[in-house]
Design a protein around this motif. Sequence first.
Motif, short mmCIF file in Angstrom:
data_model
loop_
_atom_site.label_atom_id
_atom_site.label_comp_id
_atom_site.label_asym_id
_atom_site.label_seq_id
_atom_site.Cartn_x
_atom_site.Cartn_y
_atom_site.Cartn_z
N TYR A 1 0.84 -1.21 0.00
CA TYR A 1 0.00 0.00 0.00
C TYR A 1 0.88 1.25 0.00
CZ TYR A 1 -4.31 -2.55 1.13
OH TYR A 1 -5.41 -3.39 1.10
N LEU A 2 0.33 2.31 -0.58
CA LEU A 2 0.96 3.63 -0.45
C LEU A 2 0.59 4.20 0.91
CD1 LEU A 2 -0.04 5.20 -3.91
CD2 LEU A 2 1.97 3.80 -3.38
N HIS A 3 1.51 4.95 1.50
CA HIS A 3 1.19 5.61 2.78
C HIS A 3 0.01 6.56 2.60
CE1 HIS A 3 1.51 7.66 6.56
NE2 HIS A 3 1.73 8.81 5.95
N GLN A 4 -0.10 7.15 1.41
CA GLN A 4 -1.15 8.14 1.17
C GLN A 4 -2.53 7.51 0.97
OE1 GLN A 4 1.73 7.66 -0.42
NE2 GLN A 4 2.54 9.54 -1.36
N GLN A 5 -2.59 6.20 0.76
CA GLN A 5 -3.89 5.57 0.54
C GLN A 5 -4.72 5.58 1.83
OE1 GLN A 5 -2.11 2.01 -1.88
NE2 GLN A 5 -4.27 2.17 -2.49
N PRO A 6 -6.04 5.57 1.72
CA PRO A 6 -6.92 5.63 2.90
C PRO A 6 -6.64 4.47 3.86
CG PRO A 6 -8.19 5.94 0.89
CD PRO A 6 -6.81 5.52 0.45
N ASP A 7 -6.86 4.69 5.14
CA ASP A 7 -6.66 3.66 6.15
C ASP A 7 -7.89 2.75 6.20
OD1 ASP A 7 -4.12 4.53 6.92
OD2 ASP A 7 -4.97 6.05 8.26
N THR A 8 -8.03 1.92 5.19
CA THR A 8 -9.15 1.00 5.08
C THR A 8 -8.86 -0.28 5.85
OG1 THR A 8 -8.21 0.04 3.08
CG2 THR A 8 -9.71 1.90 2.80
N TRP A 9 -9.88 -1.17 5.94
CA TRP A 9 -9.67 -2.44 6.63
C TRP A 9 -8.62 -3.30 5.93
CZ3 TRP A 9 -10.45 -6.95 3.98
CH2 TRP A 9 -11.25 -6.89 2.82
N GLY A 10 -8.55 -3.22 4.59
CA GLY A 10 -7.56 -3.99 3.86
C GLY A 10 -6.15 -3.55 4.20
N LYS A 11 -5.94 -2.25 4.26
CA LYS A 11 -4.63 -1.71 4.60
C LYS A 11 -4.27 -2.02 6.04
CE LYS A 11 -1.98 2.64 4.31
NZ LYS A 11 -2.09 4.09 4.05
N TRP A 12 -5.25 -1.94 6.94
CA TRP A 12 -5.02 -2.22 8.35
C TRP A 12 -4.59 -3.67 8.56
CZ3 TRP A 12 -7.63 -5.52 11.79
CH2 TRP A 12 -7.29 -5.37 13.14
N ILE A 13 -5.29 -4.60 7.89
CA ILE A 13 -4.94 -6.02 8.04
C ILE A 13 -3.56 -6.29 7.47
CG2 ILE A 13 -5.52 -8.36 7.30
CD1 ILE A 13 -8.44 -7.66 7.54
N GLN A 14 -3.25 -5.72 6.31
CA GLN A 14 -1.94 -5.96 5.72
C GLN A 14 -0.85 -5.41 6.63
OE1 GLN A 14 -1.41 -6.17 1.57
NE2 GLN A 14 0.46 -4.97 1.56
N ASN A 15 -1.07 -4.25 7.21
CA ASN A 15 -0.07 -3.68 8.11
C ASN A 15 0.09 -4.54 9.36
OD1 ASN A 15 1.75 -1.41 8.65
ND2 ASN A 15 0.38 -0.97 10.36
N GLY B 1 -0.44 -14.04 10.45
CA GLY B 1 -0.43 -13.54 9.09
C GLY B 1 0.16 -14.51 8.09
N MET B 2 1.17 -15.26 8.50
CA MET B 2 1.76 -16.23 7.59
C MET B 2 0.73 -17.26 7.15
SD MET B 2 4.81 -15.35 6.92
CE MET B 2 5.44 -16.81 6.11
N ALA B 3 -0.12 -17.67 8.08
CA ALA B 3 -1.15 -18.66 7.75
C ALA B 3 -2.38 -18.02 7.11
CB ALA B 3 -1.56 -19.41 9.02
N GLY B 4 -2.63 -16.73 7.40
CA GLY B 4 -3.89 -16.12 6.97
C GLY B 4 -3.81 -15.10 5.87
N SER B 5 -2.59 -14.64 5.51
CA SER B 5 -2.47 -13.56 4.53
C SER B 5 -2.97 -13.95 3.15
CB SER B 5 -1.01 -13.08 4.44
OG SER B 5 -0.62 -12.42 5.60
N TRP B 6 -2.74 -15.22 2.77
CA TRP B 6 -3.22 -15.64 1.45
C TRP B 6 -4.74 -15.54 1.37
CZ3 TRP B 6 -1.07 -16.68 -3.18
CH2 TRP B 6 -1.89 -17.31 -4.14
N ALA B 7 -5.43 -15.99 2.43
CA ALA B 7 -6.89 -15.92 2.45
C ALA B 7 -7.37 -14.48 2.42
CB ALA B 7 -7.44 -16.65 3.68
N VAL B 8 -6.68 -13.61 3.16
CA VAL B 8 -7.04 -12.19 3.16
C VAL B 8 -6.85 -11.59 1.78
CG1 VAL B 8 -6.42 -9.91 4.06
CG2 VAL B 8 -6.57 -11.86 5.62
N HIS B 9 -5.73 -11.91 1.15
CA HIS B 9 -5.46 -11.42 -0.20
C HIS B 9 -6.55 -11.85 -1.16
CE1 HIS B 9 -3.65 -11.92 -4.26
NE2 HIS B 9 -3.02 -10.79 -3.98
N ASN B 10 -6.94 -13.13 -1.08
CA ASN B 10 -8.01 -13.63 -1.96
C ASN B 10 -9.33 -12.92 -1.70
OD1 ASN B 10 -6.34 -15.41 -3.21
ND2 ASN B 10 -7.24 -17.25 -2.33
N PHE B 11 -9.71 -12.83 -0.41
CA PHE B 11 -10.99 -12.22 -0.08
C PHE B 11 -11.03 -10.76 -0.51
CE2 PHE B 11 -13.67 -9.78 2.85
CZ PHE B 11 -14.90 -10.40 2.62
N ARG B 12 -9.93 -10.07 -0.31
CA ARG B 12 -9.85 -8.66 -0.67
C ARG B 12 -10.12 -8.47 -2.16
NH1 ARG B 12 -4.14 -6.44 0.93
NH2 ARG B 12 -3.63 -7.40 -1.08
#
Length: 375
Positions: free
Chosen positions: A149-163, A179-190
Motif C-alpha cells: 500500500y501507499l502511505h497516502q492511501q486511505p486507512d481502510t480495513w484492507g490496509k489495516w490487516i496488511q499492516n 499472518g503467515m497462515a492467513g495472509s493468502w486468504a485475506v489477499h483472496n478475499f480482498r
Amino acid sequence: MNSEQTLISLDETVDRETLIHQSAYIKKLRPLLPPEAFEPDSSKLAILLINLGILLLGWGIADNLDRWPVYFLWLYLPLAAIMGNSIIVLLFSSHDLMHGSVQKKSALTYPIAFLGLSMLLMPPTQWKSLHNLVHHNTTNSLADPDRNYLHQQPDTWGKWIQNLFVPSVEVNPLWLIVGMAGSWAVHNFRNVSSVLLFNDKSVDYVPAAFTVSKKDRLTIALECLGILAIHLCILFYLDFNPIKVTLAYILPIAIGHAGAMFYIFTNHMGCRMTSINDPLINSASLRVPKIFDLLHFNFSYHTEHHIFPSINSNYYPMVQELLEIHYPQRMNLIDAGEAWRLLRETPRHYKDEVTFTDSLGKISVNCSILEEYKG
C-alpha cells in the motif's frame, strides 16, 4: 520519477537508476536460450496430480484419527507437514500450468487448474486476470494489486490487516505468525470481494483495484461456490470432528499458505516501485537450499519468471546465468534468510517510488536496502 529513469537501448551501459522494460530483456536473452526451454513440460502435470493424491491419502488416513489413542496423534504431524507442502506444490504447479509452461492449452487445463487452486481458495478465472494479465504487466507499479500500500492511501480495513500481518519493522511477532497462515486468504478475499461486489477501479481497500468482464465476473462467482463446495465436502468427510479437522485440514492449509506466503512476501515487497516494468528492479530472486527448488519448481527464481513467464521453469537457472553475464550486479539476488530479515527490519508502505515508510509516515527507508545486501 527521475528524468534519467527511462527506457533505454540494449547496447547502452546502464546503472540501476535507469529502468529497462521487460521486452528489452526478452529481445536480448531469448536467442541465447535453447528452443526446448519454451516447450511445455508435461511432467509437472503428473506432479500436480500426485500431490492431489497425497492430500486424498492424508484425508483418508485422518478419517480414522478418532480411533487413535490421544498419545499417538502426534504421529500424524509429519503427514500434515507433507500435505502442507503438497498445497504449496499445487499452487506453483497450477501457476505454471496457467502460464502455459506445463501443457499446451487444452480442455483439461481449466478443470485441473481449478482443482489445483481450490486448496488455495483461488478462483482460476480471477487468477488468470489478476496474476497473468494485471500483475505481470504492471509489476510493482501503481496499477499492481499485489504491491505494498501507499502511505497516502486511505486507512481502510484492507490496509489495516496488511499492516498487521505482513513482515515489517512494525509487525508484532504473534500477528506475523497468524499472518503467515492467513495472509493468502485475506489477499483472496480482498480481491474477490472487490471484483464481485464492485468491479470498479475506484475500490480503495485494495492496493490497486482491477476489473473483469461481466462473463468472467459470473464465472468467478460460480468458481467461488465450487471451491466452497469442495471444502465443505472435505469437512463433511472428516465428520467436522475437531481432531480430524485440526490435524488434516486446518494444519496442512496453514502450513501450505505460510510456505507460499514466504515466497510471495519476498518476491516484490522489498523492492521499489517502477513505472516501467523492469523485472530486475521490481522483483527479487532468492537463494534457497536446492531441495526447495526441486520441490517448488524453481519458484525462487522469480525475477527470471517475470522476464519469461511461460518458459519451462527448469531453465530459470540458465536465465539467471545469462542475466549475470549480460546485466552484472543489476538484479536483486539475495539469500532467503537475508531477504526475510530485511523485510522484518523495514517498513512496508510506499512513501514514494523509492522510499518505504511506516503506517504513521515517521520512518523513511530507501528501498535500495535490498540491493545493498544482495551480494
